[in-house]
Scaffold this motif. Sequence first.
Motif, PDB file in Angstrom:
ATOM      1  N   HIS A  63       0.847  -1.202   0.000  1.00  0.00           N
ATOM      2  CA  HIS A  63       0.000   0.000   0.000  1.00  0.00           C
ATOM      3  C   HIS A  63       0.882   1.252   0.000  1.00  0.00           C
ATOM      4  O   HIS A  63       1.877   1.312   0.737  1.00  0.00           O
ATOM      5  N   PRO A  64       0.528   2.254  -0.788  1.00  0.00           N
ATOM      6  CA  PRO A  64       1.337   3.483  -0.803  1.00  0.00           C
ATOM      7  C   PRO A  64       1.518   4.103   0.588  1.00  0.00           C
ATOM      8  O   PRO A  64       2.573   4.675   0.880  1.00  0.00           O
ATOM      9  N   CYS A 117     -11.126   6.151  -1.574  1.00  0.00           N
ATOM     10  CA  CYS A 117      -9.974   5.779  -0.750  1.00  0.00           C
ATOM     11  C   CYS A 117      -9.610   6.962   0.135  1.00  0.00           C
ATOM     12  O   CYS A 117      -9.320   8.058  -0.363  1.00  0.00           O
ATOM     13  N   PHE A 141      -7.081   7.684   1.623  1.00  0.00           N
ATOM     14  CA  PHE A 141      -5.699   8.153   1.486  1.00  0.00           C
ATOM     15  C   PHE A 141      -5.508   8.980   0.209  1.00  0.00           C
ATOM     16  O   PHE A 141      -4.450   9.560   0.013  1.00  0.00           O
ATOM     17  N   HIS A 142      -6.553   9.098  -0.635  1.00  0.00           N
ATOM     18  CA  HIS A 142      -6.318   9.668  -1.975  1.00  0.00           C
ATOM     19  C   HIS A 142      -5.775  11.099  -1.974  1.00  0.00           C
ATOM     20  O   HIS A 142      -4.953  11.422  -2.821  1.00  0.00           O
ATOM     21  N   CYS A 191      -1.999  10.690  -1.796  1.00  0.00           N
ATOM     22  CA  CYS A 191      -1.384   9.593  -2.547  1.00  0.00           C
ATOM     23  C   CYS A 191      -0.904  10.073  -3.916  1.00  0.00           C
ATOM     24  O   CYS A 191      -1.679  10.644  -4.688  1.00  0.00           O
ATOM     25  N   ALA A 235      -3.003   8.507  -6.898  1.00  0.00           N
ATOM     26  CA  ALA A 235      -4.470   8.579  -6.947  1.00  0.00           C
ATOM     27  C   ALA A 235      -4.965   8.844  -8.365  1.00  0.00           C
ATOM     28  O   ALA A 235      -4.384   9.646  -9.100  1.00  0.00           O
ATOM     29  N   CYS A 249     -10.081   6.325  -7.445  1.00  0.00           N
ATOM     30  CA  CYS A 249      -9.739   6.375  -6.017  1.00  0.00           C
ATOM     31  C   CYS A 249     -10.612   7.373  -5.264  1.00  0.00           C
ATOM     32  O   CYS A 249     -10.830   7.241  -4.069  1.00  0.00           O
ATOM     33  N   PRO A 260     -11.486   1.221  -1.884  1.00  0.00           N
ATOM     34  CA  PRO A 260     -10.861  -0.076  -2.171  1.00  0.00           C
ATOM     35  C   PRO A 260     -11.073  -1.041  -1.012  1.00  0.00           C
ATOM     36  O   PRO A 260     -10.965  -0.665   0.160  1.00  0.00           O
ATOM     37  N   CYS A 284      -5.967  -1.270  -1.794  1.00  0.00           N
ATOM     38  CA  CYS A 284      -5.546  -0.276  -2.786  1.00  0.00           C
ATOM     39  C   CYS A 284      -5.958  -0.797  -4.155  1.00  0.00           C
ATOM     40  O   CYS A 284      -5.672  -1.955  -4.484  1.00  0.00           O
ATOM     41  N   HIS A 285      -6.609   0.064  -4.953  1.00  0.00           N
ATOM     42  CA  HIS A 285      -7.031  -0.371  -6.291  1.00  0.00           C
ATOM     43  C   HIS A 285      -5.834  -0.739  -7.172  1.00  0.00           C
ATOM     44  O   HIS A 285      -5.960  -1.547  -8.079  1.00  0.00           O
ATOM     45  N   PHE A 286      -4.716  -0.096  -6.926  1.00  0.00           N
ATOM     46  CA  PHE A 286      -3.637  -0.172  -7.911  1.00  0.00           C
ATOM     47  C   PHE A 286      -2.328  -0.718  -7.345  1.00  0.00           C
ATOM     48  O   PHE A 286      -1.269  -0.419  -7.887  1.00  0.00           O
ATOM     49  N   ILE A 330       1.286  -0.225  -9.108  1.00  0.00           N
ATOM     50  CA  ILE A 330       2.311   0.614  -8.467  1.00  0.00           C
ATOM     51  C   ILE A 330       3.597  -0.192  -8.316  1.00  0.00           C
ATOM     52  O   ILE A 330       4.693   0.305  -8.592  1.00  0.00           O
TER      53      ILE A 330
HETATM   54 FE1  SF4 Z   1      -3.552   5.570  -3.691  1.00  0.00          FE
HETATM   55 FE2  SF4 Z   1      -5.719   4.931  -5.111  1.00  0.00          FE
HETATM   56 FE3  SF4 Z   1      -4.354   3.032  -3.866  1.00  0.00          FE
HETATM   57 FE4  SF4 Z   1      -5.796   4.773  -2.476  1.00  0.00          FE
HETATM   58  S1  SF4 Z   1      -6.594   3.254  -3.914  1.00  0.00           S
HETATM   59  S2  SF4 Z   1      -3.748   4.109  -1.994  1.00  0.00           S
HETATM   60  S3  SF4 Z   1      -5.499   6.645  -3.662  1.00  0.00           S
HETATM   61  S4  SF4 Z   1      -3.633   4.334  -5.573  1.00  0.00           S
END
Ligand code: SF4
Length: 349
Positions: free
Chosen positions: A257-258, A294, A296-297, A300, A303, A307, A312, A325-327, A331
Amino acid sequence: MSGPKESAASLLEVHDLSVHFGEAQRARWSWWHTERSLLRAVDGVSLSVGKGEIVGLVGESGSGKTTLGRAILGMYPIAGGEVLFAGSDVSRMSRNDRRLLRRRMQMIPQDAAASLSPRFSVSQLLTEAYDISGTAPAARKPTSELLSMVELGHEHANKYPHELSGGQARRVSIARALAMGPDFIVADEPTAGLDVSAVATIVNLLMRLRTDLGLSYLVITHDLQVVAYLADVIAVMYLGKIVEIGRAEDIIDSPKHPYTRSLLHSISGRAAAERAMFELKGEVPNPLTPPSGCRFHPRCSFARPLCRTQEPLRTECGKNHETACHFWNKIEATLDPANGRINSKENTP
Ligand code: SF4
């Protein structure tokens, strides 16, 4: 106590736990103000702690760590979900059962020195723990035995809190928790404010007590170095939610996770490019009005429009490893595992 049989592996199970504050204002204030003032301090958290296991709970101030720890111990009412301890639902217990259970679930409070009454000597503080719980005299351990369990000599029995160092006060707090003969301890920032040698002493003491007494811990801390050394499992919390959870070595060596990457970026060994990419920007948003999608967007670097609109869910990202986290996989693909540099711009989510 009633409830399903105690699991062989799991001592504590928390399912979808929520703790809200501010609902009391509903009766006094208008409905729209109530909606805005409802603070979801813990929002749908699930985790488990096995027998003899140490789970580290990390995150910035205001992430809900202490609230979660206190809710598990029944110190805050829960708005939803359940807490199973040794197979029994804590929230459905009678007051008497819960009082008995509290002996098995203890807390080492944050700011140990402030939690010790300055009017009492160490000996009186240990006796007070028994008095509060109504422990029969025959079931009480002698003060010298409790002190010896936390590696303090009997000469400390007549000292007052102001005569103790920070590390000694912390050990008295641990002795108060041990007096009840617990199986599970929530240790809230057990090393905060201590110098390096006192931190090492407390960490080693907690580990020895785990081995000697078979204790399980939920260790709440903002110190990733401590939790990397101490914990078997690490859960990362952000604005009331667990955004990543897994074996400690996986979280430290291969965070997904970021936000976890951001928390870890200051620990040595991270490549400069990764440190810059994941440097935490801004402050934790106001938990009364958490960001949509999210949470955290706003902080992040990765994002994307999705997001901001879609929350997520926690999904598997490795063996016994979950992240929200979607990505996370995209990442990861942007980073060269050899040096932490960005591989290609096309790979960014
Ligand atoms: Fe970042 Fe999107 Fe993952 Fe949230 S879902 S941590 S905003 S990439």
